[in-house]
Design an enzyme around this catalytic site. Structure first.
Site, PDB file in Angstrom:
ATOM      1  N   LYS A   1      95.830   7.719  52.634  1.00 17.85           N
ATOM      2  CA  LYS A   1      94.510   8.342  52.446  1.00 17.85           C
ATOM      3  C   LYS A   1      94.445   9.051  51.097  1.00 17.85           C
ATOM      4  O   LYS A   1      93.510   8.863  50.331  1.00 17.85           O
ATOM      5  CB  LYS A   1      94.268   9.356  53.575  1.00 17.85           C
ATOM      6  CG  LYS A   1      93.161  10.333  53.286  1.00 17.85           C
ATOM      7  CD  LYS A   1      92.931  11.300  54.424  1.00 17.85           C
ATOM      8  CE  LYS A   1      93.768  12.571  54.399  1.00 17.85           C
ATOM      9  NZ  LYS A   1      93.330  13.593  53.433  1.00 17.85           N
ATOM     10  N   ASN A   2      95.467   9.870  50.808  1.00 15.78           N
ATOM     11  CA  ASN A   2      95.392  10.708  49.610  1.00 15.78           C
ATOM     12  C   ASN A   2      95.644   9.937  48.315  1.00 15.78           C
ATOM     13  O   ASN A   2      95.497  10.495  47.222  1.00 15.78           O
ATOM     14  CB  ASN A   2      96.334  11.908  49.745  1.00 15.78           C
ATOM     15  CG  ASN A   2      95.809  12.909  50.759  1.00 15.78           C
ATOM     16  OD1 ASN A   2      94.652  12.810  51.189  1.00 15.78           O
ATOM     17  ND2 ASN A   2      96.640  13.857  51.146  1.00 15.78           N
TER      18      ASN A   2
ATOM     19  N   CYS B   1      88.389  26.482  53.341  1.00 18.78           N
ATOM     20  CA  CYS B   1      88.489  25.559  54.457  1.00 18.78           C
ATOM     21  C   CYS B   1      89.505  26.097  55.453  1.00 18.78           C
ATOM     22  O   CYS B   1      90.089  27.157  55.240  1.00 18.78           O
ATOM     23  CB  CYS B   1      88.816  24.150  53.990  1.00 18.78           C
ATOM     24  SG  CYS B   1      90.524  23.873  53.643  1.00 18.78           S
TER      25      CYS B   1
ATOM     26  N   ARG C   1      91.577  27.489  48.730  1.00 21.27           N
ATOM     27  CA  ARG C   1      91.574  26.242  47.965  1.00 21.27           C
ATOM     28  C   ARG C   1      90.550  26.209  46.823  1.00 21.27           C
ATOM     29  O   ARG C   1      89.616  25.413  46.821  1.00 21.27           O
ATOM     30  CB  ARG C   1      91.379  25.055  48.903  1.00 21.27           C
ATOM     31  CG  ARG C   1      92.451  24.980  49.964  1.00 21.27           C
ATOM     32  CD  ARG C   1      92.319  23.782  50.848  1.00 21.27           C
ATOM     33  NE  ARG C   1      92.739  22.556  50.209  1.00 21.27           N
ATOM     34  CZ  ARG C   1      92.644  21.360  50.787  1.00 21.27           C
ATOM     35  NH1 ARG C   1      92.132  21.244  51.984  1.00 21.27           N
ATOM     36  NH2 ARG C   1      93.055  20.286  50.162  1.00 21.27           N
TER      37      ARG C   1
ATOM     38  N   ASP D   1     102.022  18.970  54.138  1.00 17.72           N
ATOM     39  CA  ASP D   1     101.337  18.082  55.091  1.00 17.72           C
ATOM     40  C   ASP D   1     102.242  17.635  56.238  1.00 17.72           C
ATOM     41  O   ASP D   1     101.781  16.952  57.158  1.00 17.72           O
ATOM     42  CB  ASP D   1     100.772  16.844  54.363  1.00 17.72           C
ATOM     43  CG  ASP D   1      99.601  17.188  53.472  1.00 17.72           C
ATOM     44  OD1 ASP D   1      99.061  18.295  53.599  1.00 17.72           O
ATOM     45  OD2 ASP D   1      99.219  16.341  52.636  1.00 17.72           O
TER      46      ASP D   1
ATOM     47  N   ARG E   1      90.134  11.745  60.453  1.00 15.85           N
ATOM     48  CA  ARG E   1      90.008  11.790  58.986  1.00 15.85           C
ATOM     49  C   ARG E   1      91.226  11.179  58.312  1.00 15.85           C
ATOM     50  O   ARG E   1      91.146  10.725  57.167  1.00 15.85           O
ATOM     51  CB  ARG E   1      89.884  13.250  58.503  1.00 15.85           C
ATOM     52  CG  ARG E   1      88.553  13.874  58.821  1.00 15.85           C
ATOM     53  CD  ARG E   1      88.460  15.232  58.143  1.00 15.85           C
ATOM     54  NE  ARG E   1      89.057  15.159  56.829  1.00 15.85           N
ATOM     55  CZ  ARG E   1      89.791  16.106  56.271  1.00 15.85           C
ATOM     56  NH1 ARG E   1      89.997  17.230  56.887  1.00 15.85           N
ATOM     57  NH2 ARG E   1      90.299  15.934  55.071  1.00 15.85           N
TER      58      ARG E   1
HETATM   59  N1  EPU Z   1      95.030  25.663  43.621  1.00 14.62           N
HETATM   60  C1  EPU Z   1      94.471  26.646  42.850  1.00 14.62           C
HETATM   61  N2  EPU Z   1      93.511  26.274  41.949  1.00 14.62           N
HETATM   62  C2  EPU Z   1      93.107  24.982  41.793  1.00 14.62           C
HETATM   63  C3  EPU Z   1      93.707  23.987  42.579  1.00 14.62           C
HETATM   64  C4  EPU Z   1      94.683  24.353  43.490  1.00 14.62           C
HETATM   65  O1  EPU Z   1      94.797  27.807  42.973  1.00 14.62           O
HETATM   66  O2  EPU Z   1      92.231  24.737  40.949  1.00 14.62           O
HETATM   67  C5  EPU Z   1      96.082  26.012  44.604  1.00 14.62           C
HETATM   68  C6  EPU Z   1      95.671  25.714  46.055  1.00 14.62           C
HETATM   69  O3  EPU Z   1      94.858  26.741  46.603  1.00 14.62           O
HETATM   70  C7  EPU Z   1      97.001  25.561  46.730  1.00 14.62           C
HETATM   71  C8  EPU Z   1      97.859  24.918  45.634  1.00 14.62           C
HETATM   72  O4  EPU Z   1      97.190  25.177  44.409  1.00 14.62           O
HETATM   73  O5  EPU Z   1      97.515  26.805  47.056  1.00 14.62           O
HETATM   74  C9  EPU Z   1      98.090  23.438  45.757  1.00 14.62           C
HETATM   75  O6  EPU Z   1      96.859  22.783  46.058  1.00 14.62           O
HETATM   76  P1  EPU Z   1      96.501  21.344  45.535  1.00 14.62           P
HETATM   77  O7  EPU Z   1      95.410  21.463  44.533  1.00 14.62           O
HETATM   78  O8  EPU Z   1      97.736  20.612  45.132  1.00 14.62           O
HETATM   79  O9  EPU Z   1      95.896  20.682  46.850  1.00 14.62           O
HETATM   80  P2  EPU Z   1      94.738  19.606  46.870  1.00 14.62           P
HETATM   81  O10 EPU Z   1      94.813  18.763  45.681  1.00 14.62           O
HETATM   82  O11 EPU Z   1      93.446  20.289  47.200  1.00 14.62           O
HETATM   83  C10 EPU Z   1      96.100  17.720  48.068  1.00 14.62           C
HETATM   84  C11 EPU Z   1      95.971  16.912  49.323  1.00 14.62           C
HETATM   85  C12 EPU Z   1      96.251  17.805  50.530  1.00 14.62           C
HETATM   86  C13 EPU Z   1      97.668  18.366  50.394  1.00 14.62           C
HETATM   87  C14 EPU Z   1      97.796  19.120  49.065  1.00 14.62           C
HETATM   88  C15 EPU Z   1      99.206  19.625  48.790  1.00 14.62           C
HETATM   89  C16 EPU Z   1      94.344  15.218  48.712  1.00 14.62           C
HETATM   90  C17 EPU Z   1      92.990  14.656  48.853  1.00 14.62           C
HETATM   91  N3  EPU Z   1      94.611  16.357  49.390  1.00 14.62           N
HETATM   92  O12 EPU Z   1      95.141  18.774  48.163  1.00 14.62           O
HETATM   93  O13 EPU Z   1      96.166  16.976  51.686  1.00 14.62           O
HETATM   94  O14 EPU Z   1      97.928  19.241  51.451  1.00 14.62           O
HETATM   95  O15 EPU Z   1      97.425  18.248  47.978  1.00 14.62           O
HETATM   96  O16 EPU Z   1     100.108  18.580  48.795  1.00 14.62           O
HETATM   97  O17 EPU Z   1      95.182  14.657  48.009  1.00 14.62           O
HETATM   98  C18 EPU Z   1      95.862  16.485  53.955  1.00 14.62           C
HETATM   99  O18 EPU Z   1      95.960  15.283  53.679  1.00 14.62           O
HETATM  100  O19 EPU Z   1      95.879  16.927  55.145  1.00 14.62           O
HETATM  101  C19 EPU Z   1      95.711  17.463  52.883  1.00 14.62           C
HETATM  102  C20 EPU Z   1      95.238  18.687  53.072  1.00 14.62           C
END
Ligand code: EPU
Length: 417
Positions: free
Chosen positions: A22-23, A116, A121, A304, A396
């Site tokens: 998915k990701n 969320c 996030r 995850d 999802r």
């Molecule tokens: N963060 C910030 N600022 C930003 C972006 C992130 O502070 O601008 C923080 C977040 O709050 C968090 C950390 O950085 O504490 C890491 O978050 P990240 O941005 O890596 O998460 P994401 O890109 O929103 C993806 C996956 C998630 C998975 C996380 C961590 C996708 C679509 N989603 O989320 O997947 O948990 O990386 O590996 O790729 C899931 O599939 O259940 C899921 C939540």
């Protein structure tokens, strides 16, 4: 609304095929916005998030068709530049259209995702990266508006290695003028898969999978032809299920090398792993031994998989300590696991789990995707019947989960709530 009803206590046995990730599929679908023409993406999972991304891209003017595992996206004409609140609020990954839209159309209007179930996030790092590349960012009535005549290469350092942030900036950079360096980039296999898909379109990217990614902008890209990598979290979830049920499951079409941290941890619980062609055979012990872990960005133990490991530890021999370091509120499954008889205490981002001899079935409520998966893991090993409500969270991210589990011998049915 559907619920899953599980009568636990069976050793699950047999083989199961993992779906596409998915990701990885979501950012690659967003990347098709970068080039006019017909894109073909294979090994796409049929999931609610994939249809949401398809709907979002279609709203922007593209054609979207999902036939079996093949997605066809016609991005010849992209006329609109808005990702509306009703789509972004159901799927945060909608924010992945930000980079491609600014790059292709010079502007994008994307609803701010908001908090969320698992944490605040924010997307500040995505916006900082785009600003460094010359975009002007304004916030208006809950929307981010990004504008740039032509994005320019820049040196971007992420304070935290963000997965979708790295993906957004990589997509913005492939058509920018000059070189972009992304430092402290996320190293997840999904970032690498996106980079490979972009390279198949003609992009120049080096270092994906490492901490520094170098992108040299090109003038134009061609439509992609790509097959999505197998889902490592679905793979890990089946490993957890084999472990907790004392089962013997051959997981096919998976990439075990994407799960080194998970496999190493699970070996310490007494589980056995045997390599088979294009997969792995996983055998659970009579009783799991307790292990402890801390979630970390890749290649560390994935957040995850935290909930699924915790479900396993509820029945393990001994005490386990699990620290969640990525998201501040990712213990929503704890209250539900306790309703099954689990002994868990939480202090800050740390959960201490004292293994109990048995879990008992109970009516439960799913709260987010991976929390739902952990409840299924626990229910499969619990005595009696468990019903898991709000299963739309699970839909999802897990394709045909009850069919796959049934084929392994689970007693599971999907019913109307
Ligand atoms: N963060 C910030 N600022 C930003 C972006 C992130 O502070 O601008 C923080 C977040 O709050 C968090 C950390 O950085 O504490 C890491 O978050 P990240 O941005 O890596 O998460 P994401 O890109 O929103 C993806 C996956 C998630 C998975 C996380 C961590 C996708 C679509 N989603 O989320 O997947 O948990 O990386 O590996 O790729 C899931 O599939 O259940 C899921 C939540």
């Amino acid at each position: 609304m559907d619920k899953l009803v599980i009568r636990g206590g069976k050793r699950l046995k047999g083989s199961v095929t993992v779906s596409g990730s998915k990701n990885a599929a979501l950012p690659i679908m967003a990347a098709t916005l970068l080039a006019p023409g017909e894109h073909i993406l294979r090994n796409v999972p049929h999931l609610r998030d994939v249809s949401t991304m398809g709907r979002l891209i279609a709203n922007l003017g593209a054609g979207f068709l999902l036939e079996k595992k093949k997605a066809i996206l016609d991005c010849s004409e992209i006329k609109h530049y808005e990702a509306p609140y009703d789509l972004v609020s159901t799927m945060r990954a909608s924010v992945l259209v930000l980079g491609p839209l600014v790059s292709r159309l010079g502007k994008a209007k994307v609803s701010l995702p908001g908090g969320c179930a698992i944490g605040a996030r924010p997307i500040n790092l995505h916006l900082m990266g785009l600003e460094k590349m010359g975009a002007t960012i304004t916030l208006d009535s809950g929307y981010v508006i990004a504008k740039a005549k032509k994005l320019k290469g820049a040196s971007i350092y992420f304070d935290i290695p963000t997965v979708t942030g790295t993906e957004n900036i990589m997509m913005a950079a492939v058509l920018a003028e000059g070189r972009t360096l992304i430092e402290n980039a996320a190293r997840e296999p999904e970032v690498v898969d996106l980079a490979n898909a972009l390279i198949s379109m003609g992009a120049k990217i080096k270092g994906a999978g490492e901490s520094v990614i170098e992108v040299d902008g090109v003038k134009k890209l061609k439509p992609l032809r790509h097959a999505v990598i197998p889902d490592r979290i679905e793979t890990g979830t089946f490993m957890a299920i084999a472990g907790i049920t004392g089962g013997d499951i051959t997981i096919k079409n998976c990439r075990v090398e994407h799960l080194d941290a998970v496999v190493n941890k699970l070996k310490d619980t007494g589980m056995e792993f045997r390599q088979v062609p294009r997969g792995v055979r996983v055998i659970g012990p009579e009783r799991l031994k307790a292990v402890s872990t801390t979630t970390m960005p890749y290649p560390g133990f994935p957040t995850d998989m935290q909930a699924q490991l915790m479900a396993m530890m509820c029945r393990a021999e001994g005490a386990s300590v699990i620290s969640e370091k990525i998201f501040e509120n990712r213990f929503m499954h704890v209250a539900e696991l306790k309703r099954m008889g689990a002994d868990i205490t939480i202090e800050g981002g740390i959960a201490t789990i004292k293994g109990v001899k048995k879990l008992t079935g109970a009516p439960l409520m799913a709260t987010d995707l991976r929390a739902s998966a952990s409840l299924i893991v626990a229910a499969l090993a619990a005595e009696g019947e468990t019903s898991v409500k709000r299963i739309y969270h699970l839909d999802r991210g897990y394709e045909r989960i009850e069919e796959k589990l049934k084929s392994l011998g689970a007693d599971i049915t999907r019913e109307k709530e």
